[in-house]
Motif scaffolding. Structure first.
Motif, PDB file in Angstrom:
ATOM      1  N   ASN A  34       0.853  -1.191   0.000  1.00 56.71           N
ATOM      2  CA  ASN A  34       0.000   0.000   0.000  1.00 56.71           C
ATOM      3  C   ASN A  34       0.888   1.240   0.000  1.00 56.71           C
ATOM      4  O   ASN A  34       1.648   1.469   0.948  1.00 56.71           O
ATOM      5  CB  ASN A  34      -0.927   0.015   1.213  1.00 56.71           C
ATOM      6  CG  ASN A  34      -1.980  -1.073   1.145  1.00 56.71           C
ATOM      7  OD1 ASN A  34      -1.974  -2.004   1.937  1.00 56.71           O
ATOM      8  ND2 ASN A  34      -2.895  -0.968   0.208  1.00 56.71           N
ATOM      9  N   LEU A  35       0.796   2.031  -1.062  1.00 51.69           N
ATOM     10  CA  LEU A  35       1.676   3.181  -1.232  1.00 51.69           C
ATOM     11  C   LEU A  35       1.193   4.391  -0.432  1.00 51.69           C
ATOM     12  O   LEU A  35       0.007   4.539  -0.170  1.00 51.69           O
ATOM     13  CB  LEU A  35       1.758   3.547  -2.718  1.00 51.69           C
ATOM     14  CG  LEU A  35       2.315   2.459  -3.640  1.00 51.69           C
ATOM     15  CD1 LEU A  35       2.152   2.863  -5.097  1.00 51.69           C
ATOM     16  CD2 LEU A  35       3.784   2.181  -3.326  1.00 51.69           C
TER      17      LEU A  35
ATOM     18  N   ARG B 245       1.182   4.116  11.914  1.00 53.52           N
ATOM     19  CA  ARG B 245       0.244   3.717  12.960  1.00 53.52           C
ATOM     20  C   ARG B 245      -0.368   2.360  12.649  1.00 53.52           C
ATOM     21  O   ARG B 245      -0.445   1.480  13.521  1.00 53.52           O
ATOM     22  CB  ARG B 245      -0.853   4.778  13.079  1.00 53.52           C
ATOM     23  CG  ARG B 245      -1.887   4.489  14.161  1.00 53.52           C
ATOM     24  CD  ARG B 245      -3.018   5.505  14.113  1.00 53.52           C
ATOM     25  NE  ARG B 245      -4.057   5.205  15.088  1.00 53.52           N
ATOM     26  CZ  ARG B 245      -5.280   5.700  15.053  1.00 53.52           C
ATOM     27  NH1 ARG B 245      -5.633   6.522  14.083  1.00 53.52           N
ATOM     28  NH2 ARG B 245      -6.169   5.365  15.968  1.00 53.52           N
ATOM     29  N   ARG B 246      -0.789   2.181  11.409  1.00 55.69           N
ATOM     30  CA  ARG B 246      -1.387   0.901  11.026  1.00 55.69           C
ATOM     31  C   ARG B 246      -0.369  -0.229  11.136  1.00 55.69           C
ATOM     32  O   ARG B 246      -0.669  -1.314  11.648  1.00 55.69           O
ATOM     33  CB  ARG B 246      -1.932   0.978   9.606  1.00 55.69           C
ATOM     34  CG  ARG B 246      -2.449  -0.360   9.105  1.00 55.69           C
ATOM     35  CD  ARG B 246      -3.022  -0.269   7.722  1.00 55.69           C
ATOM     36  NE  ARG B 246      -4.242   0.525   7.703  1.00 55.69           N
ATOM     37  CZ  ARG B 246      -5.119   0.516   6.692  1.00 55.69           C
ATOM     38  NH1 ARG B 246      -4.888  -0.243   5.638  1.00 55.69           N
ATOM     39  NH2 ARG B 246      -6.206   1.245   6.737  1.00 55.69           N
TER      40      ARG B 246
ATOM     41  N   LEU C 213       7.468  -0.853   6.890  1.00 55.21           N
ATOM     42  CA  LEU C 213       7.400   0.439   6.215  1.00 55.21           C
ATOM     43  C   LEU C 213       8.633   0.609   5.336  1.00 55.21           C
ATOM     44  O   LEU C 213       9.764   0.479   5.814  1.00 55.21           O
ATOM     45  CB  LEU C 213       7.313   1.573   7.236  1.00 55.21           C
ATOM     46  CG  LEU C 213       6.878   2.924   6.664  1.00 55.21           C
ATOM     47  CD1 LEU C 213       5.383   2.905   6.346  1.00 55.21           C
ATOM     48  CD2 LEU C 213       7.195   4.045   7.651  1.00 55.21           C
ATOM     49  N   LEU C 214       8.402   0.890   4.056  1.00 55.82           N
ATOM     50  CA  LEU C 214       9.484   1.046   3.088  1.00 55.82           C
ATOM     51  C   LEU C 214       9.457   2.463   2.533  1.00 55.82           C
ATOM     52  O   LEU C 214       8.387   2.992   2.222  1.00 55.82           O
ATOM     53  CB  LEU C 214       9.338   0.040   1.946  1.00 55.82           C
ATOM     54  CG  LEU C 214       9.261  -1.440   2.349  1.00 55.82           C
ATOM     55  CD1 LEU C 214       8.964  -2.303   1.128  1.00 55.82           C
ATOM     56  CD2 LEU C 214      10.562  -1.880   3.009  1.00 55.82           C
TER      57      LEU C 214
ATOM     58  N   GLY D 198       6.724   6.184  -0.413  1.00 59.60           N
ATOM     59  CA  GLY D 198       6.978   4.957   0.317  1.00 59.60           C
ATOM     60  C   GLY D 198       5.763   4.063   0.311  1.00 59.60           C
ATOM     61  O   GLY D 198       4.788   4.312  -0.417  1.00 59.60           O
ATOM     62  N   GLY D 199       5.813   3.014   1.108  1.00 66.21           N
ATOM     63  CA  GLY D 199       4.689   2.084   1.138  1.00 66.21           C
ATOM     64  C   GLY D 199       4.743   1.193   2.358  1.00 66.21           C
ATOM     65  O   GLY D 199       5.792   1.032   2.997  1.00 66.21           O
ATOM     66  N   LEU D 200       3.603   0.615   2.698  1.00 62.55           N
ATOM     67  CA  LEU D 200       3.503  -0.352   3.794  1.00 62.55           C
ATOM     68  C   LEU D 200       3.413  -1.743   3.175  1.00 62.55           C
ATOM     69  O   LEU D 200       2.476  -2.049   2.434  1.00 62.55           O
ATOM     70  CB  LEU D 200       2.266  -0.065   4.651  1.00 62.55           C
ATOM     71  CG  LEU D 200       2.110  -0.927   5.912  1.00 62.55           C
ATOM     72  CD1 LEU D 200       3.239  -0.655   6.906  1.00 62.55           C
ATOM     73  CD2 LEU D 200       0.754  -0.689   6.562  1.00 62.55           C
ATOM     74  N   TRP D 201       4.389  -2.574   3.478  1.00 63.88           N
ATOM     75  CA  TRP D 201       4.518  -3.904   2.884  1.00 63.88           C
ATOM     76  C   TRP D 201       3.942  -4.960   3.823  1.00 63.88           C
ATOM     77  O   TRP D 201       4.279  -5.017   5.002  1.00 63.88           O
ATOM     78  CB  TRP D 201       5.995  -4.194   2.600  1.00 63.88           C
ATOM     79  CG  TRP D 201       6.293  -5.593   2.157  1.00 63.88           C
ATOM     80  CD1 TRP D 201       6.922  -6.567   2.857  1.00 63.88           C
ATOM     81  CD2 TRP D 201       5.978  -6.162   0.885  1.00 63.88           C
ATOM     82  NE1 TRP D 201       7.021  -7.717   2.121  1.00 63.88           N
ATOM     83  CE2 TRP D 201       6.454  -7.501   0.901  1.00 63.88           C
ATOM     84  CE3 TRP D 201       5.333  -5.690  -0.255  1.00 63.88           C
ATOM     85  CZ2 TRP D 201       6.302  -8.344  -0.181  1.00 63.88           C
ATOM     86  CZ3 TRP D 201       5.195  -6.547  -1.342  1.00 63.88           C
ATOM     87  CH2 TRP D 201       5.672  -7.847  -1.301  1.00 63.88           C
TER      88      TRP D 201
END
Length: 417
Positions: free
Chosen positions: A120-121, A133-134, A147-148, A171-174
């Motif tokens: 999710n970007l 937070r998520r 987090l990337l 960035g994005g959440l992997w």
């Protein structure tokens, strides 16, 4: 049940595949069952299999108005994940994801479970903070999240428009354990396993009403006659409101159309599931090479399994903003599913006010990914009358009590969740 194996496939190939038998029985309805499940999609069949495997001897029927699997289970983008913010949602979807991880072994069926990962970007500092937070919430619950930053993403996702003037990718959440599953195979696997345990799968049997006496559901009226049942379970997704109305109930659910699309086959270049942070757009690539993607609801109430062109344009605009290279691909086909959208965007798994009736619905965007977990929890609820901890928050009366589960923070507007 005839087990599948590499040896069996090889042996059948040598003899012209003449040894395969139908996956499930084409049953005629009996006069009475212990449990009648309305809806022959993923949720109904998963519930039936879990009921039959955990409670041997129960007489169970699954009623489907047409052939099984032609509803929402066969009309989605096949994504599975457990990367939610609110504890009640994350607890349940993590439970369901773990059941996906053992799905093929439990049912001896290749459903192409591919934990390729979900990204999710984020495009702004505010989104970064929300993703942090998520991600922390997911990890504290026992799930996985990382987090990337943009530098970590550029080498792997060279086709993304990182320097878009309006929506730069920062960035994005992997979520590495997320991925996709072949939706048709999920239906076939559950139908095969449930039928082997004695469940009657009755196709082309549309429910037309309920026989209710003294506040209790005694039987189901169908196009194939009256079927008496001690307990009746509703698993009909976008038709939940219509079916409940036959029992004199009004649910906090609206039905909306959600479109999905697939392109012509292309050489592999998208390894994961990618979600656009500046709009509701998500995309993956199938084993056949087609780009499978979707976006927002059409925004108006409907029971049609098709959408309109303005939403096609909206989804394609999101695609172009994220990855301009997609603009040269040809759209192969599109379809629509009827989404059961609740007032807070979270599902309902609970007993109904009519004695002997149960509801599994209101899944909004989460229906497919919840199939194994929901089937197990719903089956246990039907037998015991008490919810498992994973679904304790998904009670129908939460709307009366004010205990809403608003993951998106969109308020009481079903089409915005």
């Amino acid at each position: 049940m005839t087990g599948f194996s590499a040896f069996r496939i090889f042996a059948e190939a040598l003899r012209g595949n003449r040894g395969w038998t139908p996956h499930w029985r084409k049953a005629d309805p009996a006069a009475h069952y212990d449990v009648v499940i309305i809806g022959g999609g993923g949720h109904g069949l998963s519930t039936a299999w879990h009921l039959a495997s955990q409670n041997r001897g129960l007489r169970i029927a699954v009623l489907e108005k047409g052939p099984i699997g032609l509803g929402n289970t066969g009309r989605n983008t096949t994504v599975i994940r457990a990367n939610y913010l609110l504890p009640s949602n994350q607890r349940f979807y993590e439970y369901s994801l773990r059941k996906w991880e053992s799905f093929e072994q439990d049912l001896n069926y290749n459903a192409m479970v591919s934990q390729r990962g979900v990204l999710n970007l984020w495009h702004s500092d505010g989104q970064r903070d929300a993703h942090i937070r998520r991600g922390n919430t997911i990890r504290l619950s026992g799930g996985d999240a990382e987090l990337l930053d943009a530098a970590a993403l550029r080498d792997r996702y060279k086709f993304l428009d990182f320097d878009n003037a309006r929506f730069p990718i920062k960035g994005g959440l992997w979520h590495g354990r997320g991925g996709t599953v072949r939706h048709d195979a999920v239906v076939w696997a559950y139908a095969r396993a449930a039928s082997e345990l004695g469940v009657d799968i009755v196709e082309n049997c549309e429910v037309t009403g309920f026989e209710i006496e003294a506040g209790r559901c005694r039987a189901v009226q169908t196009t194939r006659g009256r079927i008496a049942a001690d307990k009746t379970a509703i698993c009909v997704a976008g038709s939940s409101g219509r079916l409940a109305a036959m029992a004199g109930l009004r649910l906090p659910i609206e039905s909306h159309v959600l479109q999905a699309f697939v392109s012509e086959g292309l050489k592999p270049f998208i390894d994961d599931v990618i979600g656009f942070g500046a709009g509701h757009f998500y995309i993956s690539q199938s084993d056949k090479g087609g780009l499978v993607f979707g976006g927002d609801l059409d925004g108006y109430n409907s029971y049609a399994q098709r959408g309109n062109l303005p939403m096609v344009r909206h989804v394609c605009a999101g695609a172009m903003a994220l990855m301009p290279a997609i603009g040269r691909a040809r759209l192969l086909r599109s379809w629509g599913g009827i989404m059961d959208m609740t007032m807070d965007g979270s599902p309902i798994i609970d007993r109904l006010p009519v004695e002997g009736m149960f509801l599994n619905g209101g899944w909004c965007y989460g229906g497919f990914k919840s199939i194994p977990g929901a089937g197990d929890c719903f089956a246990r609820l039907i037998v015991s009358g008490e919810p498992r901890p994973e679904i304790a928050a998904f009670r129908l009366d939460r709307f009366h009590r004010g205990h809403l589960i608003d993951e998106a923070g969109a308020g009481p507007w079903p089409n915005l969740h």
